[in-house]
Scaffold this motif. Structure first.
Motif, PDB file in Angstrom:
ATOM      1  N   GLU A 156      40.237 -20.291 115.081  1.00  0.00           N
ATOM      2  CA  GLU A 156      40.167 -19.515 116.319  1.00  0.00           C
ATOM      3  C   GLU A 156      40.719 -18.110 116.123  1.00  0.00           C
ATOM      4  O   GLU A 156      40.150 -17.138 116.612  1.00  0.00           O
ATOM      5  CB  GLU A 156      40.924 -20.232 117.430  1.00  0.00           C
ATOM      6  CG  GLU A 156      40.239 -21.502 117.901  1.00  0.00           C
ATOM      7  CD  GLU A 156      41.100 -22.316 118.843  1.00  0.00           C
ATOM      8  OE1 GLU A 156      42.203 -21.846 119.215  1.00  0.00           O
ATOM      9  OE2 GLU A 156      40.679 -23.421 119.202  1.00  0.00           O
TER      10      GLU A 156
ATOM     11  N   GLU B 254      38.616 -14.586 116.414  1.00  0.00           N
ATOM     12  CA  GLU B 254      39.050 -13.468 117.258  1.00  0.00           C
ATOM     13  C   GLU B 254      39.138 -12.186 116.437  1.00  0.00           C
ATOM     14  O   GLU B 254      38.719 -11.117 116.873  1.00  0.00           O
ATOM     15  CB  GLU B 254      40.415 -13.783 117.888  1.00  0.00           C
ATOM     16  CG  GLU B 254      40.911 -12.736 118.845  1.00  0.00           C
ATOM     17  CD  GLU B 254      40.081 -12.660 120.121  1.00  0.00           C
ATOM     18  OE1 GLU B 254      40.058 -11.571 120.726  1.00  0.00           O
ATOM     19  OE2 GLU B 254      39.456 -13.659 120.505  1.00  0.00           O
TER      20      GLU B 254
ATOM     21  N   GLU C 252      31.302 -14.195 125.426  1.00  0.00           N
ATOM     22  CA  GLU C 252      31.748 -14.309 126.819  1.00  0.00           C
ATOM     23  C   GLU C 252      30.925 -15.341 127.571  1.00  0.00           C
ATOM     24  O   GLU C 252      31.461 -16.114 128.362  1.00  0.00           O
ATOM     25  CB  GLU C 252      31.664 -12.956 127.520  1.00  0.00           C
ATOM     26  CG  GLU C 252      32.754 -11.995 127.096  1.00  0.00           C
ATOM     27  CD  GLU C 252      32.574 -10.600 127.673  1.00  0.00           C
ATOM     28  OE1 GLU C 252      31.596 -10.362 128.431  1.00  0.00           O
ATOM     29  OE2 GLU C 252      33.406  -9.733 127.356  1.00  0.00           O
TER      30      GLU C 252
ATOM     31  N   GLU D  66      32.029 -18.757 126.309  1.00  0.00           N
ATOM     32  CA  GLU D  66      33.379 -19.093 126.775  1.00  0.00           C
ATOM     33  C   GLU D  66      33.375 -19.590 128.208  1.00  0.00           C
ATOM     34  O   GLU D  66      34.281 -20.310 128.619  1.00  0.00           O
ATOM     35  CB  GLU D  66      34.307 -17.880 126.652  1.00  0.00           C
ATOM     36  CG  GLU D  66      34.760 -17.631 125.238  1.00  0.00           C
ATOM     37  CD  GLU D  66      35.650 -16.410 125.088  1.00  0.00           C
ATOM     38  OE1 GLU D  66      35.670 -15.553 126.007  1.00  0.00           O
ATOM     39  OE2 GLU D  66      36.320 -16.307 124.053  1.00  0.00           O
ATOM     40  N   SER D  67      32.367 -19.222 128.979  1.00  0.00           N
ATOM     41  CA  SER D  67      32.280 -19.658 130.372  1.00  0.00           C
ATOM     42  C   SER D  67      31.908 -21.137 130.481  1.00  0.00           C
ATOM     43  O   SER D  67      31.913 -21.694 131.570  1.00  0.00           O
ATOM     44  CB  SER D  67      31.267 -18.802 131.134  1.00  0.00           C
ATOM     45  OG  SER D  67      29.956 -19.082 130.678  1.00  0.00           O
TER      46      SER D  67
END
Length: 155
Positions: free
Chosen positions: A62, A66, A83, A86-87
């Motif tokens: 992770e 990033e 994004e 990630e939702s």
């Protein structure tokens, strides 16, 4: 686990559409993993998978993902796709590769043993509609796994 390779170029609208297509797939989120990849011409100095070896801690993976997302050579389109992912509850990882896009995409699909590849296809001129585009066409013709093309409306 069904693994999807999501190659993202510099188009934010294409990345958004590709990620949305993955999110609409009829599979349970715990049975689906997505590998987002951006291919560029530079030689990569940091590859999370290579640096960490075959079995590494989830936390390290992770942190490296990033770091890769925050690197200047990774376009904002990758962040758009991330994004969207990630939702949801989907498992995902971010990769970067260098070299010819079609070759790098197919090599990573083999390395990850991806079950499918999801590519975005933009609007084309009447003549351009005959062919998808050199990268998309090469991936479709040379892949030994399903390739899903997603139409992108850039208007």
């Amino acid at each position: 686990m069904y693994r999807i390779l999501l190659p993202v170029d510099r188009s934010e609208s294409r990345a958004r559409t590709q990620a949305d297509a993955v999110l609409e797939m009829p599979a349970a989120s715990d049975d689906l993993a997505v590998d987002v990849v951006h291919v560029h011409d530079e030689v990569s100095t940091s590859n999370a998978e290579w640096a960490a070896g075959g079995s590494f801690a989830e936390t390290y993976a992770e942190e490296m993902a990033e770091h890769v997302r925050n690197a200047d050579r990774i376009p904002s389109s990758v962040e758009v796709a991330v994004e969207r992912l990630e939702s949801s509850d989907l498992e995902y990882a971010v990769h970067e590769r260098s070299g010819g896009p079609a070759e790098a995409i197919l090599e990573l699909a083999d390395e990850l043993d991806a079950n499918a590849i999801v590519l975005g296809v933009g609007s084309r001129s009447p003549v351009g509609k005959v062919l998808f585009g050199s990268v998309v066409q090469a991936v479709i013709l040379d892949s030994d796994r399903p390739v899903m093309t997603v139409p992108v409306d850039v208007n």
